[in-house]
Motif scaffolding. Structure first.
Motif, short mmCIF file in Angstrom:
data_model
loop_
_atom_site.label_atom_id
_atom_site.label_comp_id
_atom_site.label_asym_id
_atom_site.label_seq_id
_atom_site.Cartn_x
_atom_site.Cartn_y
_atom_site.Cartn_z
N PHE A 28 -12.72 -7.49 -25.33
CA PHE A 28 -12.42 -8.81 -25.91
C PHE A 28 -10.92 -9.09 -26.00
O PHE A 28 -10.49 -9.92 -26.80
N ALA A 29 -10.11 -8.39 -25.19
CA ALA A 29 -8.67 -8.66 -25.18
C ALA A 29 -8.40 -10.03 -24.57
O ALA A 29 -9.20 -10.57 -23.81
N ASP A 30 -7.25 -10.62 -24.91
CA ASP A 30 -6.87 -11.91 -24.35
C ASP A 30 -6.65 -11.80 -22.84
O ASP A 30 -6.96 -12.72 -22.08
N VAL A 31 -6.06 -10.69 -22.41
CA VAL A 31 -5.82 -10.44 -20.98
C VAL A 31 -6.31 -9.04 -20.66
O VAL A 31 -5.94 -8.08 -21.34
N HIS A 32 -7.15 -8.92 -19.62
CA HIS A 32 -7.68 -7.62 -19.23
C HIS A 32 -6.95 -7.07 -18.01
O HIS A 32 -6.52 -7.83 -17.12
N SER A 33 -6.85 -5.74 -17.94
CA SER A 33 -6.23 -5.08 -16.80
C SER A 33 -7.12 -3.92 -16.36
O SER A 33 -7.70 -3.21 -17.20
N ILE A 34 -7.20 -3.72 -15.05
CA ILE A 34 -7.95 -2.61 -14.46
C ILE A 34 -6.98 -1.76 -13.65
O ILE A 34 -6.27 -2.28 -12.78
N GLN A 35 -6.93 -0.49 -13.95
CA GLN A 35 -6.09 0.44 -13.20
C GLN A 35 -6.94 1.20 -12.19
O GLN A 35 -7.97 1.77 -12.55
N VAL A 36 -6.50 1.21 -10.95
CA VAL A 36 -7.24 1.85 -9.86
C VAL A 36 -6.38 2.97 -9.28
O VAL A 36 -5.21 2.76 -8.95
N THR A 37 -6.98 4.15 -9.16
CA THR A 37 -6.29 5.29 -8.55
C THR A 37 -7.10 5.77 -7.37
O THR A 37 -8.31 5.98 -7.47
N ALA A 38 -6.43 5.92 -6.23
CA ALA A 38 -7.08 6.39 -5.00
C ALA A 38 -6.51 7.73 -4.59
O ALA A 38 -5.30 7.94 -4.64
N THR A 39 -7.38 8.64 -4.21
CA THR A 39 -6.95 9.95 -3.71
C THR A 39 -7.67 10.22 -2.40
O THR A 39 -8.80 9.80 -2.20
N GLY A 40 -6.97 10.92 -1.51
CA GLY A 40 -7.57 11.18 -0.20
C GLY A 40 -6.91 12.34 0.50
O GLY A 40 -6.13 13.11 -0.09
N THR A 41 -7.19 12.44 1.80
CA THR A 41 -6.76 13.57 2.62
C THR A 41 -5.55 13.19 3.45
O THR A 41 -5.46 12.09 3.96
N GLY A 42 -4.62 14.13 3.60
CA GLY A 42 -3.54 13.99 4.57
C GLY A 42 -2.53 12.92 4.20
O GLY A 42 -2.06 12.82 3.08
N ILE A 43 -2.24 12.03 5.20
CA ILE A 43 -1.14 11.08 5.07
C ILE A 43 -1.60 9.74 4.54
O ILE A 43 -0.92 8.73 4.71
N SER A 44 -2.75 9.71 3.89
CA SER A 44 -3.36 8.44 3.49
C SER A 44 -2.43 7.58 2.63
O SER A 44 -1.80 8.05 1.69
N GLU A 45 -2.37 6.30 2.99
CA GLU A 45 -1.77 5.26 2.17
C GLU A 45 -2.81 4.16 2.04
O GLU A 45 -3.58 3.91 2.96
N TYR A 46 -2.81 3.45 0.92
CA TYR A 46 -3.94 2.60 0.61
C TYR A 46 -3.54 1.17 0.25
O TYR A 46 -2.43 0.91 -0.21
N GLU A 47 -4.52 0.27 0.47
CA GLU A 47 -4.45 -1.10 -0.01
C GLU A 47 -5.62 -1.35 -0.96
O GLU A 47 -6.69 -0.76 -0.78
N PHE A 48 -5.41 -2.25 -1.94
CA PHE A 48 -6.37 -2.44 -3.02
C PHE A 48 -6.85 -3.89 -3.05
O PHE A 48 -6.06 -4.82 -2.85
N GLN A 49 -8.14 -4.06 -3.33
CA GLN A 49 -8.74 -5.41 -3.35
C GLN A 49 -9.66 -5.55 -4.55
O GLN A 49 -10.39 -4.63 -4.91
N LEU A 50 -9.63 -6.74 -5.16
CA LEU A 50 -10.50 -7.05 -6.29
C LEU A 50 -11.45 -8.17 -5.89
O LEU A 50 -11.02 -9.26 -5.51
N ASP A 51 -12.76 -7.88 -5.93
CA ASP A 51 -13.81 -8.89 -5.71
C ASP A 51 -13.62 -9.66 -4.40
O ASP A 51 -13.78 -10.88 -4.35
N GLY A 52 -13.29 -8.96 -3.33
CA GLY A 52 -13.17 -9.60 -2.03
C GLY A 52 -11.95 -10.48 -1.85
O GLY A 52 -11.87 -11.23 -0.87
N GLY A 53 -10.98 -10.39 -2.76
CA GLY A 53 -9.77 -11.20 -2.68
C GLY A 53 -8.75 -10.61 -1.73
O GLY A 53 -9.07 -9.79 -0.86
N PRO A 54 -7.48 -11.01 -1.87
CA PRO A 54 -6.43 -10.48 -0.99
C PRO A 54 -6.19 -9.00 -1.22
O PRO A 54 -6.51 -8.45 -2.28
N TRP A 55 -5.59 -8.37 -0.21
CA TRP A 55 -5.26 -6.95 -0.29
C TRP A 55 -3.85 -6.79 -0.85
O TRP A 55 -2.95 -7.56 -0.51
#
Length: 291
Positions: free
Chosen positions: A133-160
């Motif tokens: 019930f906060a006035d503004v909500h935030s979601i923190q996303v952490t990605a882990t993977g193998t090797g040289i992985s670099e990542y892009e993040f998307q919320l509900d099919g929006g922009p990366w």
């Protein structure tokens, strides 16, 4: 190359000067043959896509020399161990690959080395880092993977979105209440993964008018708290409904009769999501019923 060998006989000409009396010589030829080394030019690096735990290749990779097996003999090694004898190789793991190529006609040998690096779809952890019930909500996303992985993040099919290289955490701010789908993809094209996260909050309005949209009112993310207590009141404090937190929600009626467009109030007793204690909180606010 021409070679002349002279055998000179020198005699005194009577004046004390030595001169040639005769010249013996022979001319010979030497032929030098210059054979080129086998020519191969591997890339410095190749990318191998594997699954999340690195045990299975997703997109097969083939490293080609471009040379014929009828003209050349090949030996591929991975970190010093022989792993192939063809003109190309399909790596199954990352590492330093060296190919040794021998010309079958001349015996000339050349080598080249390349580095195969692994990349994989990420494992995702997504958490709401703001209170219910906060006035503004935030979601923190952490990605882990193998090797040289670099990542892009998307919320509900929006922009990366992406962070600085090697920063595999992203925070989505000003997120609405309800369920959200988080998708993270490998920037090198080695796959993506998704997860869902629920933000506990309440709809600020609903429209029970029969168009199948926003037909009922219910608090988002409370269905996993069956002991939560929700009461709905009119603007004068009259109790209209005790709402089941695991049910579909309130349909905007009282004793089977539709209530008019107006603001209505509610109170809820709940536990903060992620709180392992049994401590309950209480929240009170209002929402709008629109006909």
């Amino acid at each position: 190359i021409y070679v002349r060998v002279d055998n000179d006989t020198m005699v005194d000409d009577g004046t004390g000067t030595m001169v040639d009396s005769s010249v013996c010589y022979e001319i010979a030829t030497i032929t030098l043959e210059v054979n080129p080394l086998p020519v191969v030019d591997l890339e410095d690096n190749y990318l191998l896509c594997v699954n999340t735990n690195g045990t299975e290749v997703i997109n097969p990779l083939e490293i080609e020399t471009g040379l014929s097996t009828s003209d050349y003999t090949f030996e591929w090694t991975l970190n010093g161990t022989v792993v192939g004898t063809g003109s190309s190789i399909m790596p199954t793991q990352g590492g330093s690959y060296t190919v040794t190529i021998e010309d079958n006609l001349t015996g000339c040998i050349s080598t080249d080395t390349t580095l195969v690096e692994e990349s994989a779809p990420p494992s995702i952890e997504a958490d709401v880092i703001t209170p219910a019930f906060a006035d503004v909500h935030s979601i923190q996303v952490t990605a882990t993977g193998t090797g040289i992985s670099e990542y892009e993040f998307q919320l509900d099919g929006g922009p990366w979105y992406n962070n600085e290289p090697n920063d595999n955490t992203y925070i989505f701010n000003d997120v609405s209440g309800g369920e959200h789908t988080i998708t993270v993809r490998d920037i090198n094209g080695c796959g993506e993964s998704s997860t869902t996260v629920m933000v506990m909050d309440y709809p600020h309005f609903f429209t029970p008018n029969g168009d199948t949209y926003n037909e009922t009112w219910q608090i988002y993310g409370i269905s996993d708290q069956p002991d939560a207590v929700i009461y709905i009141f009119d603007r004068y404090g009259k109790l209209l409904k005790q709402l089941n937190p695991t049910g579909p929600g309130w349909d905007g009626t009282y004793n089977g009769n539709p209530l008019p467009t107006s603001d209505y109030w509610f109170t809820v007793e709940y536990r903060e999501p992620g709180d392992t204690s049994d401590t309950k909180k209480q929240f009170r606010a209002h929402f709008t019923l629109k006909r």
